[in-house]
Design a protein around this motif. Sequence first.
Motif, PDB file in Angstrom:
ATOM      1  N   LEU A  14      26.852 -37.421   2.288  1.00  0.00           N
ATOM      2  CA  LEU A  14      26.194 -38.061   1.149  1.00  0.00           C
ATOM      3  C   LEU A  14      25.781 -39.492   1.467  1.00  0.00           C
ATOM      4  N   PRO A  15      24.747 -39.987   0.766  1.00  0.00           N
ATOM      5  CA  PRO A  15      24.455 -41.413   0.842  1.00  0.00           C
ATOM      6  C   PRO A  15      25.692 -42.198   0.391  1.00  0.00           C
ATOM      7  N   VAL A  16      25.909 -43.335   0.987  1.00  0.00           N
ATOM      8  CA  VAL A  16      27.138 -44.111   0.779  1.00  0.00           C
ATOM      9  C   VAL A  16      27.453 -44.367  -0.695  1.00  0.00           C
ATOM     10  N   PRO A  17      26.503 -44.797  -1.527  1.00  0.00           N
ATOM     11  CA  PRO A  17      26.885 -45.078  -2.928  1.00  0.00           C
ATOM     12  C   PRO A  17      27.449 -43.856  -3.660  1.00  0.00           C
ATOM     13  N   TYR A  18      26.884 -42.683  -3.404  1.00  0.00           N
ATOM     14  CA  TYR A  18      27.374 -41.469  -4.065  1.00  0.00           C
ATOM     15  C   TYR A  18      28.755 -41.086  -3.549  1.00  0.00           C
ATOM     16  N   ALA A  19      28.934 -41.153  -2.242  1.00  0.00           N
ATOM     17  CA  ALA A  19      30.238 -40.827  -1.666  1.00  0.00           C
ATOM     18  C   ALA A  19      31.304 -41.802  -2.166  1.00  0.00           C
ATOM     19  N   LEU A  20      30.972 -43.088  -2.182  1.00  0.00           N
ATOM     20  CA  LEU A  20      31.921 -44.099  -2.654  1.00  0.00           C
ATOM     21  C   LEU A  20      32.297 -43.832  -4.106  1.00  0.00           C
ATOM     22  N   ALA A  21      31.314 -43.560  -4.938  1.00  0.00           N
ATOM     23  CA  ALA A  21      31.582 -43.302  -6.360  1.00  0.00           C
ATOM     24  C   ALA A  21      32.512 -42.102  -6.533  1.00  0.00           C
ATOM     25  N   LEU A  22      32.257 -41.041  -5.797  1.00  0.00           N
ATOM     26  CA  LEU A  22      33.101 -39.852  -5.921  1.00  0.00           C
ATOM     27  C   LEU A  22      34.512 -40.102  -5.393  1.00  0.00           C
ATOM     28  N   ARG A  23      34.631 -40.832  -4.309  1.00  0.00           N
ATOM     29  CA  ARG A  23      35.968 -41.133  -3.771  1.00  0.00           C
ATOM     30  C   ARG A  23      36.752 -42.005  -4.737  1.00  0.00           C
ATOM     31  N   LEU A  24      36.098 -43.024  -5.290  1.00  0.00           N
ATOM     32  CA  LEU A  24      36.784 -43.892  -6.250  1.00  0.00           C
ATOM     33  C   LEU A  24      37.191 -43.102  -7.495  1.00  0.00           C
ATOM     34  N   ARG A  25      36.320 -42.212  -7.944  1.00  0.00           N
ATOM     35  CA  ARG A  25      36.641 -41.377  -9.110  1.00  0.00           C
ATOM     36  C   ARG A  25      37.843 -40.486  -8.810  1.00  0.00           C
ATOM     37  N   ASP A  26      37.880 -39.905  -7.607  1.00  0.00           N
ATOM     38  CA  ASP A  26      39.018 -39.071  -7.207  1.00  0.00           C
ATOM     39  C   ASP A  26      40.319 -39.867  -7.205  1.00  0.00           C
ATOM     40  N   GLU A  27      40.219 -41.172  -6.924  1.00  0.00           N
ATOM     41  CA  GLU A  27      41.402 -42.041  -6.891  1.00  0.00           C
ATOM     42  C   GLU A  27      41.792 -42.538  -8.272  1.00  0.00           C
ATOM     43  N   GLY A  28      41.006 -42.195  -9.297  1.00  0.00           N
ATOM     44  CA  GLY A  28      41.347 -42.577 -10.662  1.00  0.00           C
ATOM     45  C   GLY A  28      40.825 -43.928 -11.106  1.00  0.00           C
ATOM     46  N   VAL A  29      39.888 -44.491 -10.367  1.00  0.00           N
ATOM     47  CA  VAL A  29      39.301 -45.776 -10.744  1.00  0.00           C
ATOM     48  C   VAL A  29      38.441 -45.570 -11.988  1.00  0.00           C
ATOM     49  N   ASP A  30      38.461 -46.543 -12.902  1.00  0.00           N
ATOM     50  CA  ASP A  30      37.714 -46.389 -14.154  1.00  0.00           C
ATOM     51  C   ASP A  30      36.203 -46.484 -13.917  1.00  0.00           C
ATOM     52  N   ASP A  31      35.461 -45.878 -14.829  1.00  0.00           N
ATOM     53  CA  ASP A  31      34.012 -45.742 -14.686  1.00  0.00           C
ATOM     54  C   ASP A  31      33.288 -47.082 -14.562  1.00  0.00           C
ATOM     55  N   ALA A  32      33.663 -48.064 -15.373  1.00  0.00           N
ATOM     56  CA  ALA A  32      32.988 -49.366 -15.336  1.00  0.00           C
ATOM     57  C   ALA A  32      33.177 -50.037 -13.977  1.00  0.00           C
ATOM     58  N   THR A  33      34.356 -49.912 -13.406  1.00  0.00           N
ATOM     59  CA  THR A  33      34.623 -50.497 -12.090  1.00  0.00           C
ATOM     60  C   THR A  33      33.805 -49.802 -11.015  1.00  0.00           C
ATOM     61  N   ILE A  34      33.731 -48.477 -11.097  1.00  0.00           N
ATOM     62  CA  ILE A  34      32.941 -47.731 -10.112  1.00  0.00           C
ATOM     63  C   ILE A  34      31.474 -48.133 -10.224  1.00  0.00           C
TER      64      ILE A  34
END
Length: 66
Positions: A14-34
């Motif tokens: 994936l392009p980096v922003p999409y991969a980063l967003a999904l990884r952060l979401r998997d880690e439980g980071v809140d939506d606004a922070t992502i």
Amino acid sequence: MGDYQQRRAAMDRLPVPYALALRLRDEGVDDATIAARVGIEPEAWRNFLAIAVAKLAAAECLEQDL
């Protein structure tokens, strides 16, 4: 290849922003922070996430074919 490894390999496609967003979401980071981390407005998060999930699904299909 196991499910976890296949998902990781697909995320690497994936392009980096999409991969980063999904990884952060998997880690439980809140939506606004992502949203802030990937440089989008919080209001755009839901659409961005939908695109990221679709891209991941497509990449997972490619990984299964390899």
